[in-house]
Write a protein that holds these residues in place. Structure first.
Motif, short mmCIF file in Angstrom:
data_model
loop_
_atom_site.label_atom_id
_atom_site.label_comp_id
_atom_site.label_asym_id
_atom_site.label_seq_id
_atom_site.Cartn_x
_atom_site.Cartn_y
_atom_site.Cartn_z
N ALA B 12 6.36 -4.79 -60.14
CA ALA B 12 7.65 -4.38 -58.80
C ALA B 12 8.38 -5.47 -58.89
CB ALA B 12 6.78 -4.10 -57.85
N CYS B 13 7.66 -6.79 -58.36
CA CYS B 13 9.12 -7.45 -58.46
C CYS B 13 8.61 -8.73 -58.08
CB CYS B 13 9.70 -7.69 -56.74
SG CYS B 13 8.29 -7.46 -55.44
N ASP B 17 10.78 -11.89 -53.86
CA ASP B 17 11.37 -11.12 -53.50
C ASP B 17 10.91 -10.00 -52.15
OD1 ASP B 17 13.56 -11.13 -55.23
OD2 ASP B 17 12.56 -9.66 -56.62
N ALA B 18 9.73 -10.49 -52.02
CA ALA B 18 8.65 -9.35 -51.04
C ALA B 18 9.12 -10.30 -50.16
CB ALA B 18 6.92 -9.94 -51.60
#
Lengths: 828, 135
Positions: B12-13, B17-18
């Motif tokens: 997802a990332c 980035d979260a």
């Protein structure tokens, strides 16, 4: 409802019974008292008395859509419509009542309805789409409820036709009816009294009503609410004794003429009376459940006192409302201006209250009812009970409950006394209305007693020497004020620091925005820094208001509502470029709706470069300072209200508080800026400014009160500084200034002492503190677009930052766009 | 039981980035998945992004927290709260949200999207906590 209540009582008293419920309607028991709210947006689920699992959890078998058609008393068996055959030891009839439909010629025509069940409501709703003239037959309690439903359905003209010479003939007298009727007329209802309907006219569907006096009334839809008939046909067919005019005869244990069969609620006839209210029905359920569990309890009639809001008008009737002189003495207050009528009947000696009627203002109802029921002594001037004490001095709203005896019945729906509530507070630690509701069930019926429960909780806690603390949530065992002091003393700057040093657990959506607000009010730092972004309420986190469909609105500050043509053109350009819906707000600025999250930084970059700043429309803080045009143009203006409004708005912009606050400046007493509806409002006088505080629009409008008169501009600002600091430091979370003042002991006089006369000696400190806060103002949006790590958060997809949310959809409306409605949104 | 063989792990990332103690929205084919990094508890959760109450793509923008130790997210629209573990609505039992397993490897966050729509039968009675499993 009564049947449901019986199941609840019996299953909680004993698990020895195997309960089987047959219902004629296709849905679980629902709240018929609030039936008209179905047209107000409530769904059948909202009205349901229990979730689906409720019956199952209690081991109750429920058959819906399956009425019992026959009782075989010798075999002790019932037979249902779908062919079910169930044997019983005890049979409880809670069949309720049906609408009485008078035998008027033509009553069978299309467009004639009754008003009893959700199904009736659905039929009315479907039929009413093209109806222009709605008529309700019957001006009683239910008839007026039905009239409200027709108004809510948007029927152009709604009429109420009543046979008797007054509305609600069973509850109120002629004068009260007159006052109620004139109030209802103001709200758009046509009332026809003394009208005897002789025919319903029309080909197949109803077109008009013909009255005995020969007059006619056009009608596309007729709702009949001319009384109720107990549903006793099943009992009658089984040979159980019923009354001459209907109703299953019961004794004081709710037993019918068959010792194994019982009747409760509106189908039961006790002492020649049908009790058509929910509270006595619940009492019957309690009596029966107790007796079945071997506990001797007797039903001894029931007080038919009632208080309700009819189409927004308070109506209450208690004790004996009709008793007349010379059997009693009456005290009457009539106000034709505000449409208020109050009548109390006291005994000849003037020592006891016997009953009364309240129209337009029923705030005294609970206390008056208690005074009747508990035979409490009257004050020396009994008129004070409805008029309030005349002359100076404030009443203490909580004082009333102290005088009540322990046995006073506070919640008549659930039969809970003052003693039981106080005990729950003292011994079971129920220190909120919600806790009391859970523990005693008080306040869970009609809800009318909730204010009194609140007073009782406060009173009991105070008399136990307990400090009343409103703790924030499970993560912080402190009140807002305590947290504010602690954060200040410990110099904490982020939500995580506060949680680590003062709280426990991981936080939640209640404490996060509250603490974020405190941090902002204390330090006025950029709210998205120090990891505080995710502790902000969603609107603050993205510095914009989230709207239907997940887009945001953009509101630049337009101080005082003054804007140049050049700036207007910038707004027009930006709105055009990003395809935004534009609307003038109530606070004299321009709102741009429908912005994608990822467009927000671009939009603001353009606005900021043209000299705009954030309008903080998303924050709990200063919104707008509205102004009239004032002395620069207006021939009546005394001072330059626009300049002063701009100065005020620029002074307090960005200041965060327990709730949003608004202001306005009017240039003369004509008050075109509506300053008296604001949290603080300023009105020009010959000699300076008058300062008003704690006004509010919104759902509970309240006029601002005059704090000080004829101030020069500097003094006016100094007072506002002190006022705002006092508010920020002491108000409960999400409390507007109006509510804050309402809760303040001593009210406006005390507030004036603090702000004007500096009775707390805090003025100097507050003025210095607010100066520091105001000096640290920076436009949040400017900081956001200039700080890469903040700016990067304004994208919908973390793994596709350039893509917009594909679920966002708009529709066309008057040459602009609108968000698609909730239900029509992207299906899951 | 959902296991490594049947789980399709979607990258997802990156961890950085979260959003700490908050959510982001992840695009997976035509789906939107809300990914939450509950930094305080050092836990990751993923759910559908759509709030079932008014069908709004908004849960990733909601505040997260706990209620009696149960991790939850509050929808920004009307503050309906959902368990991040089970997807159950904590205000009423009318609706629930879908949850997905999450794992972190070499600084990348993976969401278990499953090759096929898992059926109710494939849900274990008690899911291991790193597989906040699928309804």
């Amino acid at each position: 409802m009564v049947g449901f209540k019986f199941c609840e009582k019996l299953s909680s008293k004993s698990d020895l019974f195997n309960i089987v419920v047959f219902g004629e309607e296709p849905r679980r028991a629902y709240d018929r008292v609030h039936l008209s709210e179905y047209f107000n947006g409530k769904t059948t689920d909202d009205l349901a008395l229990s979730p689906e699992a409720w019956y199952h959890e209690r081991g109750i078998t429920l058959f819906l859509n399956d009425p019992v058609l026959k009782i075989d008393r010798s075999e002790k068996t019932v037979f249902s419509g779908s062919g079910r055959k169930v044997a019983y030891d005890f049979l409880v009839l809670a069949t309720g009542s049906a609408a009485f439909v008078p035998g008027i010629p033509g009553i069978e025509k299309e467009g004639v309805f009754v008003y009893r069940t959700i199904d009736d409501l659905d039929l009315i709703k479907n039929y009413s789409v093209h109806a222009k003239n709605g008529v309700v037959m019957g001006g009683g309690l239910l008839g007026l409820e039905a009239a409200k439903a027709l108004i809510d359905l948007g029927i152009e003209k709604t009429h109420v036709v009543e046979f008797a010479p007054r509305l609600m003939p069973r509850q109120v007298d002629d004068h009260a009816s007159f006052m109620l009727a004139s109030k209802l007329k103001e709200l758009g209802l046509e009332i026809h009294l003394n009208q005897n309907t002789s025919a319903v006219e029309g080909a197949d569907r109803i077109q008009s009503l013909l009255f005995r006096d020969g007059s006619r009334l056009a009608a596309d839809i007729l709702v009949i609410s001319a009384g109720i008939r107990p549903r006793d046909e099943l009992a009658k067919q089984a040979g159980i004794r019923v009354g001459e005019r209907g109703g299953i005869i019961v004794d004081d244990t709710m037993q019918t003429s068959d010792p194994s069969v019982f009747a409760i609620g509106e189908c039961a006839l006790y002492n020649h009376t049908i009790y058509g209210l929910v509270a006595p029905g619940y009492e019957m359920a309690e009596v029966l459940a107790s007796n079945l569990c071997g506990e001797a309890k007797r039903f001894s009639g029931f007080d038919m006192s009632t208080k309700l809001k009819l189409i927004g008008v308070d109506v209450a009737s208690f004790g004996d409302p009709f008793i007349q002189e010379p059997e009693c003495k009456t005290i009457v207050f009539e106000d034709h201006h505000k449409k208020i009528y109050k009548r109390i009947n006291i005994n000849k000696e003037g020592t006891r209250l016997l009953g009364g009627i309240l129209i337009g203002d029923a705030s005294a109802y609970n206390l008056l009812l208690q005074t009747v029921n508990n035979k409490m002594a009257l004050p020396p001037d009994p008129g004070e009970m409805i008029l309030g004490p005349r002359g100076s001095g404030q009443t203490n709203p909580g004082a009333g409950v102290a005088a009540l005896p322990e046995s006073a019945l506070i919640c008549s729906c659930e039969g809970v006394t003052k003693g039981a509530i106080c005990q729950a507070v003292s011994q079971q630690g129920c220190e909120s209305v919600d806790a009391i509701k859970k523990c005693t069930k008080a306040g869970t019926g009609c809800g009318g007693c909730v204010p009194m429960i609140k007073d009782l909780v406060t009173y009991t806690m105070k008399s136990n020497g307990k400090h009343i603390r409103n703790i924030v949530c499970e993560h912080f065992n402190y009140s807002r004020q305590e947290l504010l002091d602690l954060i200040k003393i410990h110099k904490l700057y982020s939500y995580d620091e506060v949680l680590d040093s003062l709280g426990k657990g991981d936080g939640c959506e209640t404490c996060k925005p509250l603490i974020s607000s405190l941090l902002a009010s204390l330090w006025n730092e950029m709210i998205l820094k120090r990891g505080n972004d995710t502790a902000q309420d969603s609107n603050d986190r993205f510095l914009a208001n989230i709207q239907k469909g997940g887009t945001y609105s953009v509101v630049p500050r337009i101080p005082g509502g003054e804007i140049t043509p050049q700036k207007l053109m910038v707004i027009a350009e930006v709105a055009g470029k990003y395809n935004l819906y534009t609307k003038i707000t109530g606070g004299q600025r321009i709102d741009m709706f429908g912005a994608h999250l990822s467009d927000l930084p671009h939009i603001w970059e353009e606005l900021i470069s043209a000299g705009f700043e954030s309008g903080h429309a998303y924050g709990k803080g200063l919104r707008t300072v509205k102004s009239c045009v004032g002395s620069t143009w207006c021939r009546f203006g005394l001072h330059d209200s626009v300049s002063f409004a701009i100065r005020i708005e620029n002074r307090y912009k960005g200041l965060r508080a327990p709730h949003k606050f608004k202001s306005a400046v009017s240039g003369c007493i004509r008050e075109c800026a509506e300053a008296q509806s604001k949290d603080f409002g300023i009105i020009a006088t010959e000699k300076g400014w008058n300062l008003y505080v704690c006004g509010n629009g919104g759902s509970k409008p309240q006029h601002a009160l005059l704090l000080a008169t004829d101030l020069d501009s500097e003094t006016c600002i100094r007072y506002i500084d002190r006022f705002l600091m006092f508010y920020i430091l002491t108000a409960d979370p999400l409390t507007r200034t109006a509510t804050w003042l309402n809760k303040m002991e001593g009210g406006i006089d005390y507030l004036r002492d603090v702000v004007v006369h500096d009775s707390l000696g805090m003025a100097g400190q507050w003025e210095a503190e607010i100066e520091v806060l105001l000096n640290s103002y920076q436009c949040e949006w400017k900081q956001a677009v200039e700080t890469p790590e903040i700016r990067k958060r304004f994208s919908h997809f973390v793994n596709a930052p350039e893509e917009k949310d594909p679920a966002v959809k708009f529709e066309k409306l008057r040459d602009q766009k609108k968000a698609v409605d909730w239900t029509a949104a992207t299906g899951a | 039981m959902m296991n490594e063989q049947t789980t399709n792990w979607f990258a997802a990332c990156r961890v950085e980035d979260a959003v700490e103690n908050g959510g982001v929205c992840v695009k997976y084919r035509d789906e939107q998945i809300a990914l939450f990094y509950f930094t305080r508890r050092n836990e990751w959760y993923a759910t559908q992004n759509e709030c079932p109450h008014r069908k709004q793509m908004a849960l990733s923008r909601g505040m997260i927290g706990t209620s009696a130790g149960e991790p939850k997210v509050a929808c920004p629209f009307h503050k309906k709260t959902f368990s991040l573990r089970s997807g159950e609505c904590l205000n009423d039992h009318e609706c629930a949200i879908r949850t997905y397993p999450v794992k972190v490897e070499n600084g990348l966050v993976y969401i278990g999207v499953g090759q096929h729509e898992p059926t109710l039968n494939s849900v274990p009675a008690s899911a291991p906590s790193e597989n906040h499993v699928t309804l």
